[in-house]
Design a protein around this motif. Structure first.
Motif, short mmCIF file in Angstrom:
data_model
loop_
_atom_site.label_atom_id
_atom_site.label_comp_id
_atom_site.label_asym_id
_atom_site.label_seq_id
_atom_site.Cartn_x
_atom_site.Cartn_y
_atom_site.Cartn_z
N UNK A 109 0.83 -1.21 0.00
CA UNK A 109 0.00 0.00 0.00
C UNK A 109 0.86 1.25 0.00
N UNK A 110 2.01 1.17 0.69
CA UNK A 110 2.87 2.33 0.83
C UNK A 110 4.33 1.96 0.58
N UNK A 111 5.02 2.82 -0.15
CA UNK A 111 6.46 2.71 -0.34
C UNK A 111 7.09 3.95 0.28
N UNK A 112 8.07 3.76 1.15
CA UNK A 112 8.73 4.88 1.80
C UNK A 112 10.15 4.98 1.28
N UNK A 113 10.45 6.13 0.69
CA UNK A 113 11.78 6.39 0.13
C UNK A 113 12.35 7.64 0.79
N UNK A 114 13.29 7.48 1.72
CA UNK A 114 13.89 8.67 2.33
C UNK A 114 14.84 9.34 1.34
N UNK A 115 14.67 10.64 1.20
CA UNK A 115 15.46 11.42 0.24
C UNK A 115 16.07 12.62 0.95
N UNK A 116 17.37 12.80 0.76
CA UNK A 116 18.03 13.98 1.29
C UNK A 116 18.40 14.87 0.08
N UNK A 117 17.84 16.07 0.08
CA UNK A 117 18.09 17.01 -1.01
C UNK A 117 18.41 18.37 -0.39
N UNK A 118 19.58 18.90 -0.72
CA UNK A 118 20.00 20.19 -0.17
C UNK A 118 19.94 20.21 1.36
N UNK A 119 20.42 19.13 1.98
CA UNK A 119 20.52 18.99 3.43
C UNK A 119 19.17 18.85 4.13
N UNK A 120 18.09 18.62 3.40
CA UNK A 120 16.76 18.44 3.98
C UNK A 120 16.24 17.05 3.65
N UNK A 121 15.72 16.37 4.68
CA UNK A 121 15.19 15.02 4.51
C UNK A 121 13.70 15.07 4.23
N UNK A 122 13.27 14.24 3.29
CA UNK A 122 11.85 14.03 3.04
C UNK A 122 11.61 12.52 2.97
N UNK A 123 10.38 12.11 3.17
CA UNK A 123 10.05 10.69 3.12
C UNK A 123 8.84 10.51 2.23
#
Length: 111
Positions: free
Chosen positions: A97-111
């Motif tokens: 149902x959900x895929x979680x991909x942690x991404x660090x872009x320009x020193x900021x983390x998103x999920x």
């Protein structure tokens, strides 16, 4: 580096699924320090194993912080697929149902 702890605690689970948090990693939790990928990986594994129920876990797939880095290094769709194909060889992501991909872009983390 000196290990502060290894998760899962008590040696549960496979070694390949563990996260070793060093003292240096743990220091990124102080004040204005920037979180690093190891701390993010630890918290994702901790959340999946300790907070979510078995039913909730079954509906999710959590990628490590290195997945996006590896995927984004390649320039063509074929090369991107080849770079990360083994990351999902044992899981059918289309049944999640959900895929979680942690991404660090320009020193900021998103999920």
């Amino acid at each position: 580096e000196v290990a502060a702890f290894v998760y899962p605690f008590g040696g549960k689970g496979k070694a390949s699924d563990s996260v070793t948090v060093t003292v240096k990693d743990a220091r990124t939790l102080r004040g204005t320090e920037l979180l690093n990928d190891t701390v993010i990986d630890f918290y994702i594994k901790y959340t999946a194993c300790e907070i979510l129920s078995e039913e909730q876990r079954e509906g999710c797939h959590f990628f490590s912080t290195f997945f996006w880095k590896k995927l984004s290094l390649e320039s063509t769709p074929e090369a991107r697929h080849a770079a990360v194909a083994k990351w999902t060889r044992n899981v059918d992501i289309f049944k999640k149902r959900f895929l979680f991909v942690p991404i660090c872009n320009d020193l900021h983390w998103t999920l």
